[in-house]
Design an enzyme around this catalytic site. Structure first.
Site, PDB file in Angstrom:
ATOM      1  N   SER A 185       0.842  -1.198   0.000  1.00 47.47           N
ATOM      2  CA  SER A 185       0.000   0.000   0.000  1.00 47.47           C
ATOM      3  C   SER A 185       0.874   1.244   0.000  1.00 47.47           C
ATOM      4  CB  SER A 185      -0.900   0.008   1.238  1.00 47.47           C
ATOM      5  OG  SER A 185      -1.307   1.328   1.531  1.00 47.47           O
ATOM      6  N   ASP A 216      -6.569   0.618  -8.682  1.00 50.61           N
ATOM      7  CA  ASP A 216      -7.709   1.524  -8.871  1.00 50.61           C
ATOM      8  C   ASP A 216      -8.437   1.281 -10.197  1.00 50.61           C
ATOM      9  OD1 ASP A 216      -7.228   2.667  -6.438  1.00 50.61           O
ATOM     10  OD2 ASP A 216      -6.103   4.366  -7.238  1.00 50.61           O
TER      11      ASP A 216
HETATM   12  C1  S3P Z   1      -2.985   5.906  -3.365  1.00 47.13           C
HETATM   13  C2  S3P Z   1      -2.706   4.593  -3.074  1.00 47.13           C
HETATM   14  C3  S3P Z   1      -3.647   3.488  -3.299  1.00 47.13           C
HETATM   15  C4  S3P Z   1      -4.779   3.899  -4.244  1.00 47.13           C
HETATM   16  C5  S3P Z   1      -5.339   5.241  -3.909  1.00 47.13           C
HETATM   17  C6  S3P Z   1      -4.268   6.311  -3.965  1.00 47.13           C
HETATM   18  C7  S3P Z   1      -1.975   6.933  -3.082  1.00 47.13           C
HETATM   19  O1  S3P Z   1      -4.221   3.128  -2.065  1.00 47.13           O
HETATM   20  O2  S3P Z   1      -5.800   2.928  -4.214  1.00 47.13           O
HETATM   21  O3  S3P Z   1      -6.373   5.599  -4.808  1.00 47.13           O
HETATM   22  O4  S3P Z   1      -2.120   8.073  -3.561  1.00 47.13           O
HETATM   23  O5  S3P Z   1      -1.007   6.620  -2.381  1.00 47.13           O
HETATM   24  P1  S3P Z   1      -3.542   2.031  -1.066  1.00 47.13           P
HETATM   25  O6  S3P Z   1      -2.227   2.525  -0.678  1.00 47.13           O
HETATM   26  O7  S3P Z   1      -4.500   1.944   0.085  1.00 47.13           O
HETATM   27  O8  S3P Z   1      -3.489   0.769  -1.872  1.00 47.13           O
END
Ligand code: S3P
Length: 427
Positions: free
Chosen positions: A165, A312
């Site tokens: 993440s 996403d």
């Molecule tokens: C993001 C990370 C992702 C993504 C989100 C934006 C970011 O989430 O789904 O739309 O800007 O770091 P996760 O880190 O929870 O996977």
């Protein structure tokens, strides 16, 4: 509340559109420029509601911003945040809440982060845990917002994250900017690396070795940041161009950071006709123009390391798979249930309503194609911008008109969505 009706496109999508600014990069540009001492200039800042939640949060922390024109933002900061007078409202934005948790944990004041109904249901233990290992304190009820961040001196850690993440990784690295010693994060697969690229560009002491990123306490330099278009927004046009017969479109200024281009790999795997026309680099990020043409597609399997590189895009990839011959299987994507909605349950339920052959699994879905989507139904968006836009794309190939409820959620990331589609469809 805005419900919209969408009907089948009889002729292909044609023409060229410029894809608006990347949401993830816009958040980071505002956050890091606020922490840098001096005058920063951000070009092509996103008009989405989420990055604007980040702007509002920094205003409350004493950082003034000034729009020189619609998309150009000037920030003059002395590099220090001030104690906020009230709660910091992150709206619908998980990126704002999780990254701010890292930034605020090491300040010499307390703060409270709140969010809307959807954000208040999303899991925050994933950031509370590493911050407490660094000596920080985040109070919550049941691991959900509101989060009370008790500002404390922090020390570095060597954190091994169970999930890939970027929000968790970024939270820990940003806390590391204010911590004693070295802070490292290792993830199971590499997630989007915009934080690493931008922190490096702004002069932070940061190193990357495979899946491990390390940072030391650093001061950032104020610079100019030019933001490329969002591949997650481009994804809706990529899929529409591939599945609407006779389409031939060009998407300009699409971010092509390899940690985000999983959708391009999937499209190539499925036999989709996609061409990269021109590549360039700005502030450490690669971008280019894409040409997409209608294609005969075959099913594929999507799992493992590619998942964070297209997380996403999975709702609109589900739409794509309904138009591919054979069985498409998506697995290892359980975290999709923790987004703005439970995107596995939501996309499966709504696509079924319009005739897709799709089944839910605990960590993904299975789709049998190619299906002529019947349409003729009302579909829900679950307070989720990406659900709304994915269903719109499905509507472009459905036999009968569909009605999408609460379409206004698109404004979270992509207020220009309908205008740009109208250019390509001639509607
Ligand atoms: C993001 C990370 C992702 C993504 C989100 C934006 C970011 O989430 O789904 O739309 O800007 O770091 P996760 O880190 O929870 O996977």
């Amino acid at each position: 509340m805005t419900d919209i009706r969408i009907s089948k496109i009889l002729e292909g999508l044609r023409g060229t559109v410029e894809i608006p600014a990347d949401k993830s990069i816009s958040h980071r540009a505002m956050m890091f420029s606020s922490l840098a001492k001096g005058r920063s200039l951000i070009k092509n800042f996103s008009s989405g509601a989420d990055p604007h939640s980040t702007l509002d949060v920094f205003s409350k922390l004493g950082i003034k911003h000034n729009f020189i024109d619609e998309k150009t933002l000037e920030i003059v900061s002395d590099g220090a945040l001030k104690a906020p007078s009230g709660e910091l409202d992150c709206g619908n934005s998980g990126t704002t809440m999780r990254l701010m948790s890292g930034i605020l944990a090491g300040q010499n004041f307390d703060s409270v982060l709140i969010g809307d109904e959807s954000l208040s249901k999303r899991p925050m233990r994933r950031v509370i845990e590493p911050i407490s290992l660094m000596g920080g304190e985040i109070q919550s009820v049941d691991g959900h917002a509101p989060l009370k961040i008790v500002g404390r001196p922090l020390h570095g850690i060597d954190y091994v994250s169970k999930i890939a993440s970027a929000q968790v990784k970024s939270c820990v690295l940003l806390a590391g900017l204010f911590a004693d010693g070295i802070t490292s994060v290792t993830e199971p697969y590499i997630s989007r690396n915009h934080t690493e690229l931008m922190l490096k560009y702004l002069g932070a002491d940061l190193t990357v070795e495979g899946k491990k990123v390390s940072v030391r306490g650093s001061k950032l330099e104020a610079k100019e940041i030019d933001i490329c278009g969002d591949i997650s927004s481009a994804a809706f046009f990529i899929v529409a161009g591939l599945i609407v017969p006779e389409s031939d479109i060009i998407l300009k200024n699409v971010g092509l950071n390899p940690t985000r281009t999983g959708i391009l790999d999937v499209v190539r795997d499925m036999g989709g006709n996609i061409e990269i026309l021109d590549k360039r680099e700005a502030a450490g990020e690669i971008s280019g123009d894409l040409r997409i043409r209608y294609s005969v597609l075959k099913a594929c399997e999507i799992s493992g390391e590619i998942i964070p590189r297209l997380i996403d895009e999975l709702p609109v990839i589900a739409v794509l798979a309904t138009q591919a011959q054979g069985q498409t299987i998506v697995k290892d994507a359980g975290d999709l249930r923790n987004k703005e909605s439970d995107r596995i349950a939501a996309i499966v339920r709504e696509l079924k309503k319009i005739g897709a052959q799709i089944e839910e699994t605990p960590d993904g879905f299975i789709i049998n194609g190619k299906t002529l989507l019947e349409g003729g139904a009302e579909v829900e968006t679950y307070h989720d911008h990406r659900l709304a836009m994915s269903l719109y794309v499905a509507g472009l190939v459905a036999r009968k008109e569909i009605l999408i409820k609460d379409f206004q959620w698109v404004d979270i990331s992509f207020p220009e969505f309908l205008n740009l589609f109208n250019i390509l469809t001639g509607r």
